[in-house]
Design a protein around this motif. Structure first.
Motif, PDB file in Angstrom:
ATOM      1  N   GLU A   1      23.696  39.524  35.742  1.00  0.00           N
ATOM      2  CA  GLU A   1      23.417  39.870  33.963  1.00  0.00           C
ATOM      3  C   GLU A   1      21.661  40.255  34.361  1.00  0.00           C
ATOM      4  O   GLU A   1      21.345  41.144  33.370  1.00  0.00           O
ATOM      5  N   ALA A   2      21.560  39.702  35.686  1.00  0.00           N
ATOM      6  CA  ALA A   2      20.039  40.194  35.797  1.00  0.00           C
ATOM      7  C   ALA A   2      19.848  41.174  36.340  1.00  0.00           C
ATOM      8  O   ALA A   2      18.317  41.939  36.121  1.00  0.00           O
ATOM      9  N   CYS A   3      21.059  41.249  36.741  1.00  0.00           N
ATOM     10  CA  CYS A   3      20.890  43.545  37.304  1.00  0.00           C
ATOM     11  C   CYS A   3      21.266  43.945  36.510  1.00  0.00           C
ATOM     12  O   CYS A   3      21.393  45.660  37.365  1.00  0.00           O
ATOM     13  N   THR A   4      21.719  43.634  35.295  1.00  0.00           N
ATOM     14  CA  THR A   4      21.939  44.977  34.894  1.00  0.00           C
ATOM     15  C   THR A   4      20.911  46.529  34.083  1.00  0.00           C
ATOM     16  O   THR A   4      20.935  46.923  34.590  1.00  0.00           O
ATOM     17  N   PRO A   5      19.375  45.261  34.594  1.00  0.00           N
ATOM     18  CA  PRO A   5      18.784  47.032  34.909  1.00  0.00           C
ATOM     19  C   PRO A   5      18.566  47.576  35.374  1.00  0.00           C
ATOM     20  O   PRO A   5      18.491  49.034  35.724  1.00  0.00           O
ATOM     21  N   LEU A   6      18.977  46.976  37.011  1.00  0.00           N
ATOM     22  CA  LEU A   6      19.168  48.386  38.055  1.00  0.00           C
ATOM     23  C   LEU A   6      19.883  49.045  37.680  1.00  0.00           C
ATOM     24  O   LEU A   6      20.477  49.791  38.669  1.00  0.00           O
ATOM     25  N   TYR A   7      21.661  48.162  37.289  1.00  0.00           N
ATOM     26  CA  TYR A   7      22.498  49.348  37.450  1.00  0.00           C
ATOM     27  C   TYR A   7      22.803  50.677  36.263  1.00  0.00           C
ATOM     28  O   TYR A   7      22.665  51.746  37.533  1.00  0.00           O
ATOM     29  N   HIS A   8      22.026  50.085  35.104  1.00  0.00           N
ATOM     30  CA  HIS A   8      21.171  51.337  33.918  1.00  0.00           C
ATOM     31  C   HIS A   8      20.863  52.380  35.035  1.00  0.00           C
ATOM     32  O   HIS A   8      20.528  52.918  35.216  1.00  0.00           O
ATOM     33  N   ALA A   9      19.186  52.125  36.196  1.00  0.00           N
ATOM     34  CA  ALA A   9      19.203  52.930  36.512  1.00  0.00           C
ATOM     35  C   ALA A   9      19.418  53.531  37.603  1.00  0.00           C
ATOM     36  O   ALA A   9      18.877  54.710  37.945  1.00  0.00           O
ATOM     37  N   THR A  10      20.275  53.321  38.569  1.00  0.00           N
ATOM     38  CA  THR A  10      21.172  53.522  39.584  1.00  0.00           C
ATOM     39  C   THR A  10      22.547  53.766  39.271  1.00  0.00           C
ATOM     40  O   THR A  10      23.105  53.610  40.189  1.00  0.00           O
ATOM     41  N   SER A  11      22.635  54.583  38.179  1.00  0.00           N
ATOM     42  CA  SER A  11      24.126  54.643  37.493  1.00  0.00           C
ATOM     43  C   SER A  11      25.093  55.261  38.164  1.00  0.00           C
ATOM     44  O   SER A  11      26.257  55.489  38.193  1.00  0.00           O
ATOM     45  N   ALA A  12      23.688  56.435  39.108  1.00  0.00           N
ATOM     46  CA  ALA A  12      24.787  58.253  39.537  1.00  0.00           C
ATOM     47  C   ALA A  12      25.095  57.326  40.674  1.00  0.00           C
ATOM     48  O   ALA A  12      26.277  58.414  41.015  1.00  0.00           O
ATOM     49  N   PHE A  13      25.087  56.233  41.414  1.00  0.00           N
ATOM     50  CA  PHE A  13      25.945  56.020  42.744  1.00  0.00           C
ATOM     51  C   PHE A  13      27.125  55.533  42.951  1.00  0.00           C
ATOM     52  O   PHE A  13      27.648  54.810  43.169  1.00  0.00           O
ATOM     53  N   PHE A  14      27.157  55.048  41.159  1.00  0.00           N
ATOM     54  CA  PHE A  14      28.153  53.889  41.128  1.00  0.00           C
ATOM     55  C   PHE A  14      28.985  54.244  40.021  1.00  0.00           C
ATOM     56  O   PHE A  14      30.059  54.132  38.939  1.00  0.00           O
ATOM     57  N   ARG A  15      29.704  56.030  40.123  1.00  0.00           N
ATOM     58  CA  ARG A  15      30.378  56.243  38.624  1.00  0.00           C
ATOM     59  C   ARG A  15      31.548  56.716  39.396  1.00  0.00           C
ATOM     60  O   ARG A  15      33.069  56.825  38.447  1.00  0.00           O
ATOM     61  N   ASN A  16      31.951  56.694  40.329  1.00  0.00           N
ATOM     62  CA  ASN A  16      32.976  57.438  41.504  1.00  0.00           C
ATOM     63  C   ASN A  16      33.868  55.664  41.155  1.00  0.00           C
ATOM     64  O   ASN A  16      33.880  54.499  42.603  1.00  0.00           O
ATOM     65  N   GLY A  17      35.043  55.051  41.278  1.00  0.00           N
ATOM     66  CA  GLY A  17      35.908  53.792  41.178  1.00  0.00           C
ATOM     67  C   GLY A  17      36.613  54.070  42.477  1.00  0.00           C
ATOM     68  O   GLY A  17      36.745  53.139  42.874  1.00  0.00           O
ATOM     69  N   THR A  18      37.441  55.104  43.363  1.00  0.00           N
ATOM     70  CA  THR A  18      37.636  55.236  44.708  1.00  0.00           C
ATOM     71  C   THR A  18      36.372  54.597  45.276  1.00  0.00           C
ATOM     72  O   THR A  18      37.111  54.151  46.715  1.00  0.00           O
ATOM     73  N   VAL A  19      35.724  55.289  44.943  1.00  0.00           N
ATOM     74  CA  VAL A  19      34.396  55.107  46.252  1.00  0.00           C
ATOM     75  C   VAL A  19      33.282  53.563  45.425  1.00  0.00           C
ATOM     76  O   VAL A  19      33.377  52.736  47.280  1.00  0.00           O
ATOM     77  N   ALA A  20      33.656  53.108  45.423  1.00  0.00           N
ATOM     78  CA  ALA A  20      33.342  51.669  44.559  1.00  0.00           C
ATOM     79  C   ALA A  20      35.142  51.002  45.629  1.00  0.00           C
ATOM     80  O   ALA A  20      34.604  49.722  46.084  1.00  0.00           O
ATOM     81  N   ARG A  21      36.052  51.153  45.577  1.00  0.00           N
ATOM     82  CA  ARG A  21      36.763  50.045  45.552  1.00  0.00           C
ATOM     83  C   ARG A  21      36.946  50.655  47.366  1.00  0.00           C
ATOM     84  O   ARG A  21      36.882  49.486  48.006  1.00  0.00           O
TER      85      ARG A  21
END
Length: 165
Positions: free
Chosen positions: A107-127
């Motif tokens: 929850e505390a990281c949520t603003p960071l996730y939103h600010a950097t969401s372009a890096f976390f759009r591909n589920g295959t890469v995240a997996r």
């Protein structure tokens, strides 16, 4: 979180058992670094505990959640599927406080996730980033889990910090 900006605060050289990180630029927000350090330390603690405790049903669920993560598309879906894997790791430790802390740090990281969401759009890469950690937990290898957690949280931290630059 932004009220604690103080470039003059000395950064510790690292946490025992974890790879030391280079200092953030002087303009970086010390609260962001502290949150990343907490995320890294908690993630490593959870990974080691999960590797020591994972049973067959946990391993099957880990496999299912990784498959779901691999199929996820879009930043919110990928972030949610990633969180579900990390929460499973915390649940496997059987320490309720780790589950609560994992939720709170996320929850505390949520603003960071939103600010950097372009890096976390591909589920295959995240997996693929998370798979070595999951594999170490499924192998019940706490040492490998510690190393994989350090690699995973370091890599995702670097992506988030780069996205904020």
């Amino acid at each position: 979180m932004h009220r604690h900006t103080d470039a003059g605060v000395a950064r510790p050289s690292g946490v025992i058992g974890m790879t030391p990180r280079p200092a953030l630029p002087d303009t970086a927000n010390i609260a962001t670094w502290q949150l990343m350090a907490l995320r890294r330390a908690l993630g490593t603690l959870v990974a080691v505990g999960a590797a020591a405790s994972a049973e067959a049903d946990h391993k099957r669920e880990m496999h299912r959640r990784l498959d779901t993560l691999g199929r996820a598309r879009g930043d919110e879906a990928v972030q949610w599927a990633t969180l579900r894997v990390l929460l499973l790791l915390a649940r496997v430790t059987r320490i309720d406080g780790l589950l609560s802390l994992t939720l709170n740090v996320d929850e505390a990281c949520t603003p960071l996730y939103h600010a950097t969401s372009a890096f976390f759009r591909n589920g295959t890469v995240a997996r693929d980033r998370l798979k070595p950690l999951a594999d170490a937990v499924r192998a019940n290898d706490p040492g490998a889990a510690r190393r994989a957690a350090d690699d995973y949280f370091s890599a995702t931290e670097a992506l988030m910090l780069a996205g904020l630059a």
